[in-house]
Design a protein around this motif. Structure first.
Motif, PDB file in Angstrom:
ATOM      1  N   PRO A  98      12.151  -1.514 -11.454  1.00 30.00           N
ATOM      2  CA  PRO A  98      12.688  -0.689 -10.352  1.00 30.00           C
ATOM      3  C   PRO A  98      13.827   0.235 -10.776  1.00 30.00           C
ATOM      4  O   PRO A  98      13.890   1.389 -10.350  1.00 30.00           O
ATOM      5  N   CYS A 155      13.664   4.415 -10.846  1.00 31.88           N
ATOM      6  CA  CYS A 155      14.604   5.221 -10.041  1.00 31.88           C
ATOM      7  C   CYS A 155      15.371   6.221 -10.901  1.00 31.88           C
ATOM      8  O   CYS A 155      15.660   7.333 -10.462  1.00 31.88           O
ATOM      9  N   VAL A 179      17.981  -2.157  -5.718  1.00 36.77           N
ATOM     10  CA  VAL A 179      16.533  -1.954  -5.553  1.00 36.77           C
ATOM     11  C   VAL A 179      15.763  -3.189  -6.014  1.00 36.77           C
ATOM     12  O   VAL A 179      16.253  -3.971  -6.831  1.00 36.77           O
ATOM     13  N   GLU A 180      14.558  -3.330  -5.468  1.00 36.27           N
ATOM     14  CA  GLU A 180      13.734  -4.488  -5.822  1.00 36.27           C
ATOM     15  C   GLU A 180      12.276  -4.061  -5.841  1.00 36.27           C
ATOM     16  O   GLU A 180      11.855  -3.218  -5.044  1.00 36.27           O
ATOM     17  N   SER A 181      11.495  -4.651  -6.757  1.00 37.02           N
ATOM     18  CA  SER A 181      10.060  -4.365  -6.813  1.00 37.02           C
ATOM     19  C   SER A 181       9.293  -5.677  -6.705  1.00 37.02           C
ATOM     20  O   SER A 181       9.665  -6.675  -7.316  1.00 37.02           O
ATOM     21  N   ASN A 183      19.446  -3.851 -10.072  1.00 31.56           N
ATOM     22  CA  ASN A 183      18.280  -4.683  -9.762  1.00 31.56           C
ATOM     23  C   ASN A 183      18.717  -5.799  -8.812  1.00 31.56           C
ATOM     24  O   ASN A 183      19.551  -6.621  -9.170  1.00 31.56           O
ATOM     25  N   ILE A 229       8.576   0.019  -4.528  1.00 32.92           N
ATOM     26  CA  ILE A 229       9.984  -0.362  -4.767  1.00 32.92           C
ATOM     27  C   ILE A 229      10.706  -0.287  -3.425  1.00 32.92           C
ATOM     28  O   ILE A 229      10.519   0.669  -2.664  1.00 32.92           O
ATOM     29  N   GLU A 256       7.435   5.831  -6.215  1.00 29.54           N
ATOM     30  CA  GLU A 256       7.237   4.386  -6.025  1.00 29.54           C
ATOM     31  C   GLU A 256       7.988   3.867  -4.791  1.00 29.54           C
ATOM     32  O   GLU A 256       7.535   2.928  -4.137  1.00 29.54           O
ATOM     33  N   ILE A 257       9.135   4.498  -4.476  1.00 35.32           N
ATOM     34  CA  ILE A 257       9.880   4.095  -3.271  1.00 35.32           C
ATOM     35  C   ILE A 257       9.143   4.596  -2.038  1.00 35.32           C
ATOM     36  O   ILE A 257       8.955   3.868  -1.063  1.00 35.32           O
TER      37      ILE A 257
END
Length: 410
Positions: free
Chosen positions: A247, A251, A238-240, A275, A221, A215-216
Protein backbone atom coordinates in the motif's frame (compact mmCIF):
# COMPACT_ATOMS: atom_id res chain seq x y z
CA UNK A 1 -42.94 40.87 -25.95
CA UNK A 2 -40.61 40.87 -22.95
CA UNK A 3 -42.63 38.03 -21.51
CA UNK A 4 -41.43 35.70 -24.24
CA UNK A 5 -37.80 36.50 -23.28
CA UNK A 6 -38.47 35.31 -19.73
CA UNK A 7 -40.16 32.26 -21.19
CA UNK A 8 -37.19 31.30 -23.37
CA UNK A 9 -34.88 32.04 -20.41
CA UNK A 10 -36.88 29.43 -18.51
CA UNK A 11 -36.61 26.97 -21.40
CA UNK A 12 -32.80 27.24 -21.34
CA UNK A 13 -32.56 26.00 -17.74
CA UNK A 14 -31.46 22.50 -18.66
CA UNK A 15 -31.51 21.27 -15.07
CA UNK A 16 -35.21 21.96 -14.56
CA UNK A 17 -37.37 19.05 -15.67
CA UNK A 18 -40.23 19.60 -18.11
CA UNK A 19 -43.03 18.76 -15.66
CA UNK A 20 -41.79 21.31 -13.09
CA UNK A 21 -41.42 23.95 -15.78
CA UNK A 22 -44.98 23.42 -17.12
CA UNK A 23 -46.48 23.43 -13.63
CA UNK A 24 -44.70 26.68 -12.61
CA UNK A 25 -45.75 28.46 -15.80
CA UNK A 26 -49.37 27.37 -15.45
CA UNK A 27 -49.39 28.34 -11.78
CA UNK A 28 -48.12 31.87 -12.53
CA UNK A 29 -50.70 32.43 -15.30
CA UNK A 30 -53.58 31.01 -13.25
CA UNK A 31 -52.75 33.46 -10.45
CA UNK A 32 -53.02 36.30 -12.98
CA UNK A 33 -56.41 35.04 -14.24
CA UNK A 34 -57.66 34.67 -10.67
CA UNK A 35 -56.66 38.26 -9.94
CA UNK A 36 -58.21 39.67 -13.15
CA UNK A 37 -61.39 37.58 -13.47
CA UNK A 38 -62.05 36.30 -9.94
CA UNK A 39 -61.79 32.64 -11.07
CA UNK A 40 -59.55 30.52 -13.29
CA UNK A 41 -61.79 27.44 -13.52
CA UNK A 42 -63.23 28.21 -16.97
CA UNK A 43 -59.80 28.87 -18.57
CA UNK A 44 -57.56 26.43 -20.46
CA UNK A 45 -53.85 27.21 -20.65
CA UNK A 46 -51.93 25.58 -23.50
CA UNK A 47 -48.15 25.74 -23.13
CA UNK A 48 -45.59 24.99 -25.81
CA UNK A 49 -42.25 24.87 -23.97
CA UNK A 50 -40.27 24.04 -27.12
CA UNK A 51 -41.28 27.20 -28.93
CA UNK A 52 -41.45 29.24 -25.75
CA UNK A 53 -45.05 30.43 -26.19
CA UNK A 54 -48.52 29.78 -24.74
CA UNK A 55 -52.21 30.37 -25.39
CA UNK A 56 -55.07 31.07 -22.98
CA UNK A 57 -58.61 30.04 -23.94
CA UNK A 58 -61.78 31.04 -22.06
CA UNK A 59 -64.93 28.85 -21.99
CA UNK A 60 -68.29 30.64 -21.57
CA UNK A 61 -71.89 29.38 -21.63
CA UNK A 62 -74.33 30.82 -24.23
CA UNK A 63 -77.41 32.44 -22.54
CA UNK A 64 -80.39 34.51 -23.71
CA UNK A 65 -79.72 38.16 -24.55
CA UNK A 66 -80.12 40.31 -21.43
CA UNK A 67 -79.61 37.36 -19.04
CA UNK A 68 -75.79 37.63 -18.75
CA UNK A 69 -74.98 37.76 -15.01
CA UNK A 70 -71.21 37.21 -15.23
CA UNK A 71 -69.54 38.21 -18.51
CA UNK A 72 -66.56 36.02 -17.63
CA UNK A 73 -68.63 32.82 -17.36
CA UNK A 74 -71.49 33.66 -19.77
CA UNK A 75 -71.98 35.16 -23.25
CA UNK A 76 -75.21 36.38 -24.88
CA UNK A 77 -76.57 34.46 -27.87
CA UNK A 78 -76.20 37.45 -30.19
CA UNK A 79 -72.51 37.88 -29.19
CA UNK A 80 -71.90 34.15 -29.67
CA UNK A 81 -73.42 34.22 -33.15
CA UNK A 82 -70.96 36.99 -34.11
CA UNK A 83 -68.19 34.46 -33.46
CA UNK A 84 -70.01 31.56 -35.20
CA UNK A 85 -73.57 31.42 -36.59
CA UNK A 86 -74.06 27.80 -35.44
CA UNK A 87 -73.91 28.53 -31.65
CA UNK A 88 -77.11 27.75 -29.70
CA UNK A 89 -78.30 28.28 -26.11
CA UNK A 90 -76.50 26.16 -23.47
CA UNK A 91 -73.44 25.51 -25.63
CA UNK A 92 -69.89 26.54 -24.68
CA UNK A 93 -68.08 29.27 -26.57
CA UNK A 94 -64.28 29.10 -26.51
CA UNK A 95 -62.36 32.24 -27.39
CA UNK A 96 -58.69 33.16 -27.03
CA UNK A 97 -57.63 35.68 -24.38
CA UNK A 98 -54.99 38.05 -25.72
CA UNK A 99 -52.16 39.28 -23.51
CA UNK A 100 -53.03 42.87 -24.34
CA UNK A 101 -56.42 42.34 -22.59
CA UNK A 102 -54.57 42.02 -19.28
CA UNK A 103 -53.08 45.49 -19.42
CA UNK A 104 -49.49 46.64 -19.12
CA UNK A 105 -49.32 46.55 -15.30
CA UNK A 106 -50.60 42.97 -15.04
CA UNK A 107 -48.12 41.77 -17.66
CA UNK A 108 -45.28 43.48 -15.78
CA UNK A 109 -46.35 41.80 -12.52
CA UNK A 110 -46.59 38.46 -14.32
CA UNK A 111 -43.08 38.85 -15.72
CA UNK A 112 -41.71 39.69 -12.25
CA UNK A 113 -43.47 36.68 -10.70
CA UNK A 114 -42.17 34.41 -13.42
CA UNK A 115 -38.59 35.71 -13.02
CA UNK A 116 -38.83 35.26 -9.23
CA UNK A 117 -40.03 31.66 -9.62
CA UNK A 118 -37.27 30.91 -12.14
CA UNK A 119 -34.67 32.31 -9.72
CA UNK A 120 -36.16 30.27 -6.88
CA UNK A 121 -36.03 27.09 -8.96
CA UNK A 122 -32.44 27.82 -9.95
CA UNK A 123 -31.42 28.31 -6.31
CA UNK A 124 -33.16 25.09 -5.23
CA UNK A 125 -31.51 23.28 -8.08
CA UNK A 126 -28.00 24.53 -7.16
CA UNK A 127 -28.60 23.70 -3.48
CA UNK A 128 -29.79 20.14 -4.19
CA UNK A 129 -27.03 19.55 -6.74
CA UNK A 130 -24.23 20.59 -4.36
CA UNK A 131 -25.82 18.95 -1.32
CA UNK A 132 -25.27 15.62 -3.09
CA UNK A 133 -21.68 16.61 -3.93
CA UNK A 134 -20.40 17.18 -0.38
CA UNK A 135 -16.98 15.50 -0.16
CA UNK A 136 -16.35 15.80 -3.92
CA UNK A 137 -13.54 17.77 -5.53
CA UNK A 138 -14.69 20.72 -7.64
CA UNK A 139 -12.70 22.87 -10.05
CA UNK A 140 -13.44 26.53 -10.54
CA UNK A 141 -12.00 29.87 -11.57
CA UNK A 142 -11.05 32.64 -9.14
CA UNK A 143 -13.49 35.49 -9.75
CA UNK A 144 -13.08 37.82 -6.78
CA UNK A 145 -10.52 37.96 -3.96
CA UNK A 146 -11.48 39.47 -0.60
CA UNK A 147 -9.64 39.66 2.70
CA UNK A 148 -11.57 36.85 4.41
CA UNK A 149 -12.62 34.72 1.43
CA UNK A 150 -12.33 34.04 -2.30
CA UNK A 151 -15.28 33.88 -4.67
CA UNK A 152 -14.94 31.09 -7.23
CA UNK A 153 -17.15 30.32 -10.23
CA UNK A 154 -17.60 26.72 -11.33
CA UNK A 155 -18.06 25.56 -14.97
CA UNK A 156 -21.77 26.49 -14.87
CA UNK A 157 -21.17 29.92 -13.30
CA UNK A 158 -22.33 28.90 -9.80
CA UNK A 159 -20.71 30.80 -6.93
CA UNK A 160 -18.48 28.89 -4.49
CA UNK A 161 -16.86 30.39 -1.40
CA UNK A 162 -13.34 29.49 -0.21
CA UNK A 163 -12.93 31.11 3.26
CA UNK A 164 -9.49 32.17 4.46
CA UNK A 165 -9.69 29.52 7.21
CA UNK A 166 -10.08 26.81 4.55
CA UNK A 167 -7.04 27.96 2.54
CA UNK A 168 -3.55 26.51 2.92
CA UNK A 169 -1.41 29.26 4.57
CA UNK A 170 0.89 29.48 1.51
CA UNK A 171 -2.03 29.56 -0.98
CA UNK A 172 -1.84 32.55 -3.31
CA UNK A 173 -4.31 32.97 -6.16
CA UNK A 174 -4.85 35.55 -8.87
CA UNK A 175 -8.11 36.41 -10.60
CA UNK A 176 -8.84 33.99 -13.45
CA UNK A 177 -6.63 31.24 -12.00
CA UNK A 178 -7.96 27.68 -11.83
CA UNK A 179 -8.44 26.19 -8.36
CA UNK A 180 -9.29 22.77 -6.92
CA UNK A 181 -11.00 22.20 -3.56
CA UNK A 182 -13.49 19.89 -1.86
CA UNK A 183 -17.13 20.75 -1.06
CA UNK A 184 -17.51 20.63 2.75
CA UNK A 185 -20.77 22.48 3.48
CA UNK A 186 -23.90 23.65 1.68
CA UNK A 187 -26.12 26.11 3.54
CA UNK A 188 -28.96 28.51 2.79
CA UNK A 189 -28.12 32.11 3.66
CA UNK A 190 -30.45 35.04 2.88
CA UNK A 191 -32.59 32.66 0.82
CA UNK A 192 -29.62 31.76 -1.44
CA UNK A 193 -27.44 28.64 -1.49
CA UNK A 194 -24.00 29.14 0.10
CA UNK A 195 -21.47 26.54 -1.05
CA UNK A 196 -18.35 26.35 1.14
CA UNK A 197 -15.26 24.63 -0.25
CA UNK A 198 -11.99 23.74 1.48
CA UNK A 199 -8.35 23.01 0.68
CA UNK A 200 -7.38 22.28 4.31
CA UNK A 201 -9.83 19.45 4.98
CA UNK A 202 -8.40 15.90 5.30
CA UNK A 203 -11.15 14.89 2.83
CA UNK A 204 -9.41 17.01 0.15
CA UNK A 205 -6.19 15.02 0.63
CA UNK A 206 -8.17 11.76 0.56
CA UNK A 207 -9.83 12.68 -2.75
CA UNK A 208 -6.45 13.68 -4.25
CA UNK A 209 -5.10 10.23 -3.34
CA UNK A 210 -8.14 8.64 -5.02
CA UNK A 211 -7.39 10.62 -8.20
CA UNK A 212 -3.67 9.80 -8.23
CA UNK A 213 -3.73 6.19 -6.96
CA UNK A 214 -6.01 3.87 -8.98
CA UNK A 215 -5.74 1.12 -6.32
CA UNK A 216 -7.41 3.44 -3.77
CA UNK A 217 -10.14 4.42 -6.24
CA UNK A 218 -10.77 0.72 -7.01
CA UNK A 219 -10.91 -0.16 -3.30
CA UNK A 220 -7.81 -2.40 -3.29
CA UNK A 221 -6.16 0.00 -0.82
CA UNK A 222 -8.10 1.63 2.01
CA UNK A 223 -7.23 4.94 3.64
CA UNK A 224 -7.73 4.28 7.36
CA UNK A 225 -7.05 7.78 8.66
CA UNK A 226 -5.65 11.14 7.58
CA UNK A 227 -4.31 13.86 9.86
CA UNK A 228 -2.73 17.04 8.58
CA UNK A 229 -1.46 20.50 9.43
CA UNK A 230 -2.24 22.21 6.10
CA UNK A 231 0.79 23.32 4.12
CA UNK A 232 3.20 21.81 6.67
CA UNK A 233 2.84 18.07 7.17
CA UNK A 234 0.37 15.20 6.85
CA UNK A 235 0.26 11.57 7.88
CA UNK A 236 -1.83 9.03 5.98
CA UNK A 237 -2.45 5.49 7.29
CA UNK A 238 -3.20 3.01 4.49
CA UNK A 239 -4.03 -0.68 4.40
CA UNK A 240 -4.39 -3.30 1.66
CA UNK A 241 -6.42 -6.49 1.92
CA UNK A 242 -4.46 -7.96 -0.99
CA UNK A 243 -1.11 -9.29 0.24
CA UNK A 244 0.42 -8.83 -3.22
CA UNK A 245 -0.03 -5.05 -3.04
CA UNK A 246 2.35 -2.84 -1.07
CA UNK A 247 0.00 0.00 0.00
CA UNK A 248 2.78 2.49 0.84
CA UNK A 249 4.67 1.81 -2.41
CA UNK A 250 1.48 2.10 -4.47
CA UNK A 251 0.63 5.46 -2.91
CA UNK A 252 4.12 6.90 -3.35
CA UNK A 253 4.59 5.55 -6.89
CA UNK A 254 7.77 4.91 -8.86
CA UNK A 255 10.35 7.49 -7.71
CA UNK A 256 7.53 9.34 -5.94
CA UNK A 257 5.65 9.94 -9.21
CA UNK A 258 2.17 9.60 -7.69
CA UNK A 259 2.72 11.54 -4.50
CA UNK A 260 4.58 14.44 -6.18
CA UNK A 261 1.37 15.68 -7.85
CA UNK A 262 -0.42 15.74 -4.48
CA UNK A 263 2.50 17.50 -2.75
CA UNK A 264 2.52 20.20 -5.47
CA UNK A 265 -1.25 20.72 -5.17
CA UNK A 266 -0.86 21.15 -1.39
CA UNK A 267 1.97 23.70 -1.71
CA UNK A 268 4.81 21.30 -0.76
CA UNK A 269 3.09 19.76 2.24
CA UNK A 270 5.24 16.86 3.54
CA UNK A 271 3.19 13.66 3.36
CA UNK A 272 4.13 10.55 5.36
CA UNK A 273 2.35 7.42 4.12
CA UNK A 274 2.22 4.76 6.84
CA UNK A 275 1.24 1.10 6.70
CA UNK A 276 -1.69 0.66 9.10
CA UNK A 277 -1.54 -2.15 11.68
CA UNK A 278 -3.73 -3.24 14.61
CA UNK A 279 -0.54 -3.73 16.66
CA UNK A 280 -0.51 -0.49 18.70
CA UNK A 281 3.23 -0.50 19.46
CA UNK A 282 4.15 -1.03 15.82
CA UNK A 283 1.60 1.59 14.72
CA UNK A 284 3.08 4.22 17.07
CA UNK A 285 6.60 3.29 15.89
CA UNK A 286 5.58 3.79 12.25
CA UNK A 287 3.71 7.02 13.07
CA UNK A 288 6.87 8.54 14.61
CA UNK A 289 8.92 7.79 11.51
CA UNK A 290 11.75 8.77 10.70
CA UNK A 291 12.82 8.47 14.37
CA UNK A 292 14.17 5.08 15.53
CA UNK A 293 12.44 4.02 18.74
CA UNK A 294 14.12 1.94 21.48
CA UNK A 295 11.03 1.01 23.52
CA UNK A 296 7.38 1.97 24.13
CA UNK A 297 5.22 1.75 27.25
CA UNK A 298 1.48 2.03 26.55
CA UNK A 299 -1.12 3.02 29.14
CA UNK A 300 -4.45 1.92 27.60
CA UNK A 301 -6.62 3.48 30.34
CA UNK A 302 -5.31 7.02 29.81
CA UNK A 303 -4.56 6.43 26.09
CA UNK A 304 -0.96 7.52 26.69
CA UNK A 305 2.28 6.17 25.26
CA UNK A 306 5.76 6.76 26.71
CA UNK A 307 8.33 6.44 23.94
CA UNK A 308 12.04 6.01 24.73
CA UNK A 309 14.71 6.89 22.16
CA UNK A 310 18.43 7.49 21.89
CA UNK A 311 19.32 11.18 22.53
CA UNK A 312 20.07 11.88 18.84
CA UNK A 313 16.60 10.55 17.82
CA UNK A 314 14.55 12.79 20.13
CA UNK A 315 14.51 15.84 17.85
CA UNK A 316 13.51 13.64 14.86
CA UNK A 317 10.57 12.18 16.80
CA UNK A 318 9.37 15.62 17.89
CA UNK A 319 9.93 17.17 14.48
CA UNK A 320 10.11 20.80 13.40
CA UNK A 321 7.84 22.85 15.64
CA UNK A 322 6.64 19.62 17.31
CA UNK A 323 4.63 18.68 14.18
CA UNK A 324 5.78 15.06 13.94
CA UNK A 325 4.79 14.08 17.47
CA UNK A 326 1.55 16.10 17.29
CA UNK A 327 0.40 14.35 14.10
CA UNK A 328 1.55 10.93 15.36
CA UNK A 329 -0.61 11.46 18.48
CA UNK A 330 -3.64 12.42 16.36
CA UNK A 331 -3.12 9.49 13.98
CA UNK A 332 -2.76 6.80 16.67
CA UNK A 333 -5.19 8.27 19.18
CA UNK A 334 -2.56 8.13 21.95
CA UNK A 335 -1.01 11.07 23.80
CA UNK A 336 2.67 10.43 23.06
CA UNK A 337 5.43 11.53 25.45
CA UNK A 338 9.03 11.27 24.27
CA UNK A 339 11.90 10.38 26.64
CA UNK A 340 15.58 10.03 25.91
CA UNK A 341 17.31 6.88 27.08
CA UNK A 342 20.27 7.51 29.35
CA UNK A 343 23.56 5.65 29.62
CA UNK A 344 24.28 4.09 33.02
CA UNK A 345 26.79 6.85 33.86
CA UNK A 346 24.31 9.59 32.96
CA UNK A 347 21.58 7.88 34.95
CA UNK A 348 23.77 7.99 38.07
CA UNK A 349 24.74 11.64 37.60
CA UNK A 350 21.45 13.01 36.24
CA UNK A 351 18.61 14.56 38.26
CA UNK A 352 14.91 14.24 37.44
CA UNK A 353 13.04 17.54 36.78
CA UNK A 354 10.49 16.72 39.49
CA UNK A 355 13.34 17.23 42.03
CA UNK A 356 13.39 20.98 41.18
CA UNK A 357 9.77 21.82 42.13
CA UNK A 358 11.01 24.04 45.01
CA UNK A 359 13.01 26.26 42.66
CA UNK A 360 11.08 26.01 39.36
CA UNK A 361 7.32 26.46 38.87
CA UNK A 362 5.34 23.32 37.90
CA UNK A 363 4.05 24.73 34.58
CA UNK A 364 7.64 25.48 33.47
CA UNK A 365 8.65 21.86 34.21
CA UNK A 366 5.58 20.68 32.21
CA UNK A 367 6.70 22.81 29.25
CA UNK A 368 10.13 21.12 29.31
CA UNK A 369 8.58 17.65 29.59
CA UNK A 370 6.42 18.38 26.52
CA UNK A 371 9.55 18.55 24.37
CA UNK A 372 10.92 15.30 25.76
CA UNK A 373 13.18 16.73 28.48
CA UNK A 374 12.59 14.89 31.74
CA UNK A 375 15.98 15.41 33.42
CA UNK A 376 18.32 18.34 34.10
CA UNK A 377 21.01 17.05 31.69
CA UNK A 378 18.51 16.58 28.85
CA UNK A 379 17.65 20.31 29.18
CA UNK A 380 21.31 21.37 29.37
CA UNK A 381 22.05 19.53 26.11
CA UNK A 382 19.83 22.08 24.29
CA UNK A 383 20.83 25.69 23.71
CA UNK A 384 18.76 28.59 25.08
CA UNK A 385 17.73 29.50 21.49
CA UNK A 386 16.57 25.94 20.79
CA UNK A 387 14.53 25.87 24.02
CA UNK A 388 12.94 29.22 23.17
CA UNK A 389 11.94 27.91 19.74
CA UNK A 390 10.45 24.66 21.00
CA UNK A 391 8.67 25.87 24.14
CA UNK A 392 6.41 28.77 25.13
CA UNK A 393 9.02 30.01 27.64
CA UNK A 394 10.63 33.44 27.52
CA UNK A 395 14.43 33.69 27.14
CA UNK A 396 14.86 35.19 30.67
CA UNK A 397 13.05 32.19 32.22
CA UNK A 398 15.13 29.76 30.12
CA UNK A 399 18.42 31.36 31.25
CA UNK A 400 17.34 31.17 34.90
CA UNK A 401 16.48 27.45 34.52
CA UNK A 402 19.82 26.70 32.83
CA UNK A 403 21.68 28.47 35.66
CA UNK A 404 19.83 26.37 38.27
CA UNK A 405 20.65 23.12 36.43
CA UNK A 406 24.31 24.04 35.89
CA UNK A 407 24.79 24.89 39.58
CA UNK A 408 23.31 21.46 40.47
CA UNK A 409 26.18 19.66 38.70
CA UNK A 410 28.91 22.08 39.81
Amino acid sequence: MNLIETFSEFKELKNIDRATMMSVLEDVFRNLLLKNYGTDENFDIIINPDKGDLEIWRNREVVEDGEVEDSNLQISLSEAKKIDEDYELGEEVTDEVKFLDFGRRSILTLRQNLSARILELEKDNIFNNYKDRIGEIVTGEVYQIWKKEILILDDEGNELILPKTEQIPSDYFRKGESIRAVVIRVEVKNNSPLIIISRTSPVFLERLFELEVPEIFDGLITIKKIVRIPGERAKVAVESYDERIDPVGACVGMKGSRIHGIVRELKNENIDVINFTANKQLYITRALNPAKISSIQINEEDARADVYLNPEEVSLAIGKGGLNIKLASQLTGYEIDVYREKTEEEAEEDVNLSEFTDEIEAWVIDELKKIGCDTARSVLELSAEELEKRTDLEIETINEILDIFRSEFE
